[in-house]
Each structure stands twice: as structure tokens, then as C-alpha cells.
Design a protein around this motif. Structure first.
Motif, PDB file in Angstrom:
ATOM      1  N   ARG A  14       0.951  -1.184   0.184  1.00 30.72           N
ATOM      2  CA  ARG A  14      -0.001  -0.094   0.011  1.00 30.72           C
ATOM      3  C   ARG A  14       0.811   1.320  -0.008  1.00 30.72           C
ATOM      4  N   LEU A  15       1.969   1.179   0.772  1.00 32.36           N
ATOM      5  CA  LEU A  15       2.957   2.248   0.697  1.00 32.36           C
ATOM      6  C   LEU A  15       3.309   2.718  -0.627  1.00 32.36           C
ATOM      7  N   LEU A  16       3.684   1.605  -1.349  1.00 37.20           N
ATOM      8  CA  LEU A  16       4.262   1.717  -2.896  1.00 37.20           C
ATOM      9  C   LEU A  16       3.146   2.401  -3.671  1.00 37.20           C
ATOM     10  N   ARG A  17       1.957   1.484  -3.376  1.00 36.83           N
ATOM     11  CA  ARG A  17       0.782   2.093  -4.457  1.00 36.83           C
ATOM     12  C   ARG A  17       0.398   3.613  -4.133  1.00 36.83           C
ATOM     13  N   ALA A  18       0.403   4.032  -2.773  1.00 40.93           N
ATOM     14  CA  ALA A  18       0.338   5.285  -2.703  1.00 40.93           C
ATOM     15  C   ALA A  18       1.305   6.006  -3.430  1.00 40.93           C
ATOM     16  N   ALA A  19       2.542   5.969  -3.267  1.00 43.84           N
ATOM     17  CA  ALA A  19       3.552   6.718  -3.975  1.00 43.84           C
ATOM     18  C   ALA A  19       3.461   6.831  -5.670  1.00 43.84           C
ATOM     19  N   GLY A  20       2.642   5.992  -5.960  1.00 45.70           N
ATOM     20  CA  GLY A  20       2.479   6.016  -7.560  1.00 45.70           C
ATOM     21  C   GLY A  20       3.579   5.632  -8.422  1.00 45.70           C
ATOM     22  N   GLY A  21       3.340   5.244  -9.633  1.00 47.53           N
ATOM     23  CA  GLY A  21       4.408   4.962 -10.501  1.00 47.53           C
ATOM     24  C   GLY A  21       4.835   3.496 -10.655  1.00 47.53           C
ATOM     25  N   GLY A  23       2.853  -0.264 -11.396  1.00 46.34           N
ATOM     26  CA  GLY A  23       1.588  -0.792 -12.014  1.00 46.34           C
ATOM     27  C   GLY A  23       0.917  -1.831 -10.985  1.00 46.34           C
ATOM     28  N   GLU A  24      -0.425  -2.212 -10.937  1.00 43.96           N
ATOM     29  CA  GLU A  24      -0.927  -3.301 -10.254  1.00 43.96           C
ATOM     30  C   GLU A  24      -0.413  -4.442 -10.348  1.00 43.96           C
ATOM     31  N   GLU A  25      -0.121  -4.801 -11.791  1.00 45.72           N
ATOM     32  CA  GLU A  25       0.467  -6.144 -11.534  1.00 45.72           C
ATOM     33  C   GLU A  25       1.976  -6.477 -10.937  1.00 45.72           C
ATOM     34  N   GLN A  26       2.716  -5.349 -11.220  1.00 46.00           N
ATOM     35  CA  GLN A  26       3.815  -5.415 -10.227  1.00 46.00           C
ATOM     36  C   GLN A  26       3.596  -5.113  -8.938  1.00 46.00           C
ATOM     37  N   LEU A  27       2.858  -4.585  -8.465  1.00 44.42           N
ATOM     38  CA  LEU A  27       2.513  -4.574  -7.123  1.00 44.42           C
ATOM     39  C   LEU A  27       2.238  -5.751  -6.481  1.00 44.42           C
ATOM     40  N   ILE A  77      10.419  -7.391  -9.614  1.00 42.42           N
ATOM     41  CA  ILE A  77       9.657  -6.716 -10.255  1.00 42.42           C
ATOM     42  C   ILE A  77      10.616  -5.636 -11.071  1.00 42.42           C
ATOM     43  N   GLY A  78      11.974  -5.672 -10.828  1.00 43.64           N
ATOM     44  CA  GLY A  78      12.832  -4.611 -11.551  1.00 43.64           C
ATOM     45  C   GLY A  78      12.903  -3.466 -10.906  1.00 43.64           C
TER      46      GLY A  78
END
Length: 156
Positions: A14-21, A23-27, A77-78
Motif C-alpha cells: 500500500r505504501l508503494l501504491r500510494a507513492a504511485g508509478g 503498476g498493479e500487476e507489479q504490486l 519486479i525490476g
């Protein structure tokens, strides 16, 4: 151990998602990789009868160095460590213990509980991530408590 690891991995995701940039598949892949890395890392360091035993070993920490478990999942995930430092708080401590997952953002931040369960024989578990103060703290990036408090000291 499954619930605690899932809660911790979901929080970092969720922290990564909130930061943006990212993708959902990567998350999704990141979360799965982080869960697997944590399961492997904790498998001989999980003591439900003595939950605090091994707590330091299970602690996930970002403090001018990237935690190896987060770094490993991100690499899958790169995402480089440099990019992770841009996306995640520069000071993050995440404790993953039997029956409790908690975190702190910043050295002076409040410790917030994400998940808590009574020890065996207790009642149902409860998710605590709806605690507004802690949830808002990581969303808004506040890393330390308000400085508008009075402190009392005791001397002998």
C-alpha cells in the motif's frame, strides 16, 4: 504466521501504491514475492509461545539502507534500491511478531498497530488499520508526533 506476514506485505504494498508509478500487476507480484521471502526468512524464527523471541530478527527496517527482504521482492519486479528509496519512507520500522504487526514511520513517530490477535485460547482477531491517526500518518507522510506537547521529567 500467515496472517501476520500477509498484513505486513499488504502494508508495504500500500505504501508503494500510494507513492504511485508502480503498476498493479507489479504490486501484486511484489506482495507475493515479499510474502514468500518473509515466510522463508521467519520459518525458524517464529515462536508463538514466546512472541517477543526473535522480534529483532523479524523486524523490517529502512534506515538509510534498504531492508534485504523488501529489496529482494522489489528486485523481482525490476525496482532498484534507489527507486525504492524514492517511493518508501526513508525511515520505516515494521515489526512482524506472532499475534501482532506494528510499524513506525520516522525515528520519532508513533508506533501504530496494523494487526493484533489474542494469543491462543483468546477471541477472534481484529484488524486495527482503521485507526485514523496512524493510517493518516503514513498517508500524509508525517514522520513524527506533533511538537506541541509538554514533557515532564523526573529527577532523583
Amino acid at each position: 504466521m500467515r496472517t501476520e506476514i500477509s498484513t505486513a506485505a499488504a502494508f508495504v504494498t500500500r505504501l508503494l501504491r500510494a507513492a504511485g508509478g508502480v503498476g498493479e500487476e507489479q504490486l501484486r507480484c511484489f506482495r507475493e514475492c515479499l510474502q514468500e521471502a518473509m515466510r522463508e526468512h521467519y520459518k525458524h524464527h517464529w515462536f508463538p509461545l514466546v512472541p517477543s523471541k526473535g522480534s529483532g530478527y523479524r523486524c523490517i527496517r529502512i534506515n538509510h539502507k534498504m531492508d534485504p527482504l523488501i529489496g529482494k521482492a522489489a528486485g523481482m519486479i525490476g525496482l532498484s534500491h534507489e527507486r525504492l528509496f524514492q517511493l518508501l519512507p526513508s525511515e520505516l520500522t515494521l515489526w512482524v511478531d506472532p499475534f501482532e504487526v506494528s510499524y513506525r514511520i520516522g525515528e520519532d513517530g508513533s508506533i501504530c498497530v496494523l494487526y493484533e490477535s489474542p494469543q491462543p485460547g483468546g477471541k477472534a482477531t481484529k484488524q486495527l488499520e482503521s485507526r485514523t491517526s496512524c493510517k493518516e500518518e503514513w498517508r500524509t507522510g508525517r514522520s513524527s508526533p506533533s511538537k506541541s506537547y509538554n514533557m515532564m521529567t523526573v529527577s532523583s
